[in-house]
Design an enzyme around this catalytic site. Structure first.
Site, PDB file in Angstrom:
ATOM      1  N   ASP A   1       0.816  -1.212   0.000  1.00  0.00           N
ATOM      2  CA  ASP A   1       0.000   0.000   0.000  1.00  0.00           C
ATOM      3  C   ASP A   1       0.853   1.266   0.000  1.00  0.00           C
ATOM      4  O   ASP A   1       0.482   2.273  -0.602  1.00  0.00           O
ATOM      5  CB  ASP A   1      -0.911   0.026   1.230  1.00  0.00           C
ATOM      6  CG  ASP A   1      -1.959  -1.077   1.193  1.00  0.00           C
ATOM      7  OD1 ASP A   1      -1.631  -2.181   0.708  1.00  0.00           O
ATOM      8  OD2 ASP A   1      -3.083  -0.845   1.658  1.00  0.00           O
TER       9      ASP A   1
ATOM     10  N   GLU B   1      -4.383  -5.233  -6.557  1.00  0.00           N
ATOM     11  CA  GLU B   1      -5.379  -6.110  -5.950  1.00  0.00           C
ATOM     12  C   GLU B   1      -6.715  -5.391  -5.877  1.00  0.00           C
ATOM     13  O   GLU B   1      -6.781  -4.172  -5.728  1.00  0.00           O
ATOM     14  CB  GLU B   1      -4.967  -6.535  -4.538  1.00  0.00           C
ATOM     15  CG  GLU B   1      -4.883  -5.373  -3.557  1.00  0.00           C
ATOM     16  CD  GLU B   1      -4.459  -5.785  -2.162  1.00  0.00           C
ATOM     17  OE1 GLU B   1      -3.510  -6.576  -2.064  1.00  0.00           O
ATOM     18  OE2 GLU B   1      -5.084  -5.300  -1.193  1.00  0.00           O
TER      19      GLU B   1
END
Length: 885
Positions: free
Chosen positions: A468, A535
């Site tokens: 992230d 994702e």
């Protein structure tokens, strides 16, 4: 890596000892040199486990041969603490319901792993190496009463020791490892499951990786690797550079001959060699370049290609080190001749990464792999994952922090499945601004270990340093220095989320909960099929038969606490599946039982997952460049995030993905009503005809049909039709798309069900969801008349432990559709579906009078002694079961 040096002994006594061994062994090579034994033995049995609490004995005592372990828990390595306790029955059925809550916190104490093993007999010049592929998180290691490491730290760090001076050759030896578990909350640089399921009560503490006792001569070889470079865009040659580390295990300089051969059936053998003098205790990288060794320039090599692009050809590298004319060590690996490159394209104002293999554009599409919550795996399980990835038409597996299952990497090489490794998000791995000096060392050592294990694999196409968020500048520099030192030959990314790094090259904008199919196609919405995504995914409740394995009847319906416990991590935004259930009941109608919920959820899973991959495929290379579905599988029985469930029972999402990713596919765009043909191979397909027809429900009256001639270029998506605005439709209707070749054979057959009341997305959006404003009305499916006219005929063959069933399904009804048919091979009459299993097609629909033939394949052993039966059922087709001949 820490290395324990051998104890010095008087020179005369050492010479006498060596002479006695030579006389006893009589092992002398043709040039008069004595050859040491070269071997590798995995230590698995003879071990036991217990808490260190209340045990006063020290490692010096516990690691003595004969130490009593009465009351300890027998354990087979590799194993985490909880895996060992569960295998021994200390904790039982922990995946059922909320039983995992009854397991106490196991991280507040240290744990002893202790065992005995017999070492091979000594030969002259032989060195013994003790190697640990994975200890979590921190350990003190003792061998035969001597501590060899007081602080082996780092879950993903390999640890290796020269234990020649401590080993008792040809006799029993005792190993004791005191493990300190990682902290809960992902506060250590360990494995972390973030928010997708509850944390393991032991945080996966233990000897999770293989433990090996190796023997070599005075020089050992480590980490052989072949870097391959093609003269792109040409692929008719390749330059190979071979690397391997040589380690001098003696206290004096040693001259060694390091040699290698590269072989492949049908191709010339390549040989190379060089003499090297190593200083005492020196570890040095040995390099063979094409400039110095012209034979490493290959003409017309066999290339490694990913799945659907070609054959994943592999070569064999065999290396040896010799001292005094005798073999000291050998190492062999398989490698592929291929080259991955990256490029950037701006879409919707953001720079996204795209990838090529051997000069060809490739859309990576895959799923995020999860190993078992207790980190248990075996060869059959690994093989099933690879089999399912290929069967769904995927070409990539992402490993977000789940690094270390090296057998799976080997299988991916052979299958042509690309792998995308990197570190995990939302944990100490990304909270690196306040790392201690030890944590910084553990992080780079972890990368060194895992990149060494990955770099030689043909399947590795990308490394992501962060998920992230990117690492801080200093740590990112340290990571890149490791990659450079290891000659990493593939692209890298700093992280995979543009929200934290505008130049990341990949986005992670969600969604992570259910969305209607139109979202994937509407490129004005976050998470839709544009750019490249690291994702995104949705909830995916498994089929009823799987629910019944981990939920009690009262917990299956209505949905409650136990169900939600198997959603996301408690206390996270994913600890329920409310968005999914709201979508299901709003679109498919109210639900009164677990069976009805499962029946409708299978349809919704298929519809949604098919559309997900269709959108990414249809936009390939113009708007989209790669996608990872979150998740491929689940770490334990889950109702959230998977393409197939924990038990390997393929469901709606699985078959929706399989349909979308078939080699040549016809697809419908829910947002623009365009029809695309996607050719995922490297050969063009001409002479095709696309047909689109619209039917009302339940009478199947055809309201519209059209067709177009199609040429499908290689590795491309082509728009072929647009469905106009239509009137006179039933509220729920069918759209049937077919693609046929010049001989009339069906290449792709795709049925959609949709509504004149379309799904409408709202403007409210966050990192995990775009909230729908209104839902499509698909309740017309519930008005389909029951169809008892489906017949099934089957034949079965067996060979090499595998069975193949050929099934012919016929809809004998003259008026009624057989919708969403599900043939299953079951273990016994009324038993569970044999798994793992692959079908050529499934969850299919037959028009009145239509017939189709599909095949199923599975291992005979997976019937577990039961006779095979064929069960057939559908959305409007009652279940039947018959023995297979």
């Amino acid at each position: 890596m820490p290395v324990v040096r051998r104890r010095s002994r008087p020179i005369l006594s050492r010479l006498l000892a060596l002479l006695l061994v030579v006389l006893a062994a009589g092992v002398v090579d043709a040039r008069g040199a004595t050859a040491a034994t070269v071997s590798s033995t995995e230590l698995t049995t003879g071990f036991a486990l217990r808490s260190a609490t209340g045990l006063a004995d020290t490692g010096a005592a516990i690691s003595q041969v004969g130490y009593g372990t009465a009351g300890w828990t027998p354990v087979t390595l590799p194993s985490t603490v909880l895996a060992g306790l569960t295998a021994a029955g200390v904790y039982q059925n922990i995946y059922f319901g909320q039983n995992l809550k009854s397991v106490p916190d196991l991280t507040g104490q240290n744990w002893w792993f202790r065992g005995e093993f017999t070492a091979s007999a000594l030969t002259p010049g032989q060195v013994y190496w003790l190697r640990f592929k994975g200890i979590s998180y921190r350990a003190q290691i003792w061998l035969n009463g001597t501590q060899i490491d007081a602080n082996a730290v780092g879950t993903m760090v390999a640890h290796e020791y020269d234990v020649t001076s401590l080993i008792r050759p040809g006799a029993a030896n005792a190993l004791a490892v005191l493990v300190t578990p990682p902290a809960h909350g992902c506060k250590d640089l360990s494995f972390c499951t973030v928010d997708w399921n509850p944390e393991a009560p032991d945080m996966n503490a233990g000897l999770w990786g293989r433990t090996l006792l190796d023997t070599t001569g005075p020089v050992a070889l480590r980490d052989p690797y072949v870097r391959t470079v093609l003269p792109l865009p040409a692929t008719n040659a390749a330059d190979l550079t071979v690397y391997a580390d040589a380690v001098n295990a003696t206290n004096a300089p040693v001259t060694t001959t390091v040699s290698g051969t590269i072989t492949k059936a049908g191709y010339p053998t390549v040989s190379f060699s060089q003499d090297v003098t190593l200083n005492a205790g020196e570890r040095r990288e040995i390099v063979f370049t094409p400039a110095a060794y012209p034979q490493l320039h290959l003409a017309n090599p066999a290339l490694w290609w990913p799945y659907q692009f070609g054959t994943p050809d592999l070569y064999r590298l065999s290396m040896s080190a010799a001292t005094g004319g005798a073999t000291s060590d050998t190492k062999s690996i398989d490698f592929g001749v291929r080259q991955f490159t990256d490029y950037r394209t701006t879409v919707n104002g953001t720079s996204f990464a795209g990838y090529k293999v051997n000069g060809q554009n490739i859309l990576f599409r895959g799923g995020g792999y999860m190993w078992d919550l207790l980190q248990r795996w075996d060869t059959a399980t690994n093989a099933a994952h690879i089999q399912y990835v290929k069967d769904m038409g995927l070409n990539t597996i992402r490993f977000e922090g789940t690094l270390g299952n090296e057998e799976l990497y080997d299988m991916a090489d052979k299958a042509g499945i690309m792998v995308m490794p990197g570190f995990v998000c939302c944990s100490a791995w990304e909270d690196d601004s306040g790392w201690s000096a030890e944590q910084a060392q553990v992080a780079t050592a972890s990368l060194d270990t895992q990149m060494r294990a990955m770099r030689a694999h043909a399947s590795a196409f990308l490394w992501t340093y962060g998920s992230d968020q990117p690492p801080t500048a200093a740590h990112l520099t340290a990571y890149k220095n490791v990659a450079a030192a290891l000659h990493w030959q593939n692209p890298t990314l700093d992280n995979v989320a543009t929200w934290s790094n505008a130049n990341a090259g990949m986005k992670m904008d969600g969604p992570y909960v259910w969305e209607p199919p139109v979202l994937w196609w509407d490129t004005t919405k976050a998470g839709s099929a544009f750019g490249t995504t690291g994702e995104e995914g949705t909830e995916a409740p498994p089929p009823l038969e799987s629910l019944q394995k981990f939920l009690a009847p009262a917990d299956q319906w209505p949905i409650g606490t136990a169900w939600n416990y198997h959603s996301g991590a408690p206390g996270s935004v994913f600890d329920n599946t409310t968005p999914y259930t709201t979508g299901l009941t709003s679109r498919y109608g109210s639900v009164a039982s677990a069976a009805e919920y499962s029946k409708k959820s299978e349809v919704q899973n298929y519809e949604n997952t098919r559309s997900f991959f269709e959108a990414w495929n249809a936009h390939e290379y113009t708007q989209s460049f790669g996608t990872i579905f979150w998740m491929l599988d689940s770490a334990w029985p889950s109702v959230h995030w998977n393409l197939y469930d924990y038990y390997f029972k393929p469901g709606g999402g699985y078959f929706g993905a399989k349909k979308a990713n078939e080699p040549v596919h016809i697809a419908y765009d829910y947002a623009t009503k365009k029809v695309f043909v996607v050719n995922s191979g490297l050969a063009a397909r001409g002479g095709l005809t696309a047909t689109a027809s619209v039917y009302t429900i339940p009478d199947l009256a055809q309201k519209y049909t059209t067709q177009a001639a199609v040429t499908a270029p290689a590795n491309a998506s082509t728009q072929v039709l647009t469905i106009p605005a239509l009137t006179g439709l039933s509220t729920t209707y069918f759209l049937r798309l077919q693609l046929k070749d010049a001989g009339g054979a069906v290449v792709s057959d795709n049925l959609y069900w949709y509504s004149t009341q379309a799904d409408v997305l709202g403007n409210k959006s966050n990192w995990y969801r775009t909230t729908p404003k209104t839902y499509a009305n698909l309740t017309g499916l519930n008005s389909l008349p029951s169809n008892s006219g489906v017949t099934a005929a089957a034949t079965r063959t067996a060979s090499g432990g595998r069975e193949t069933v050929t099934i012919t399904l016929t809809n004998t009804s003259a008026t009624t559709l057989a919708f969403f048919l599900r043939p299953e091979v079951t273990a016994g009459n009324g038993g569970g579906e044999v798994a793992p299993v692959t079908y050529s097609d499934n969850y299919l629909s037959l028009w009145p009078g239509e017939s189709t033939r599909i095949t199923a394949s599975y291992l005979t052993a997976d019937l577990h002694g039961q006779a095979p039966y064929l069960r057939v059922r559908g959305y409007n087709v009652p279940a039947t079961s018959a023995p297979l001949p």
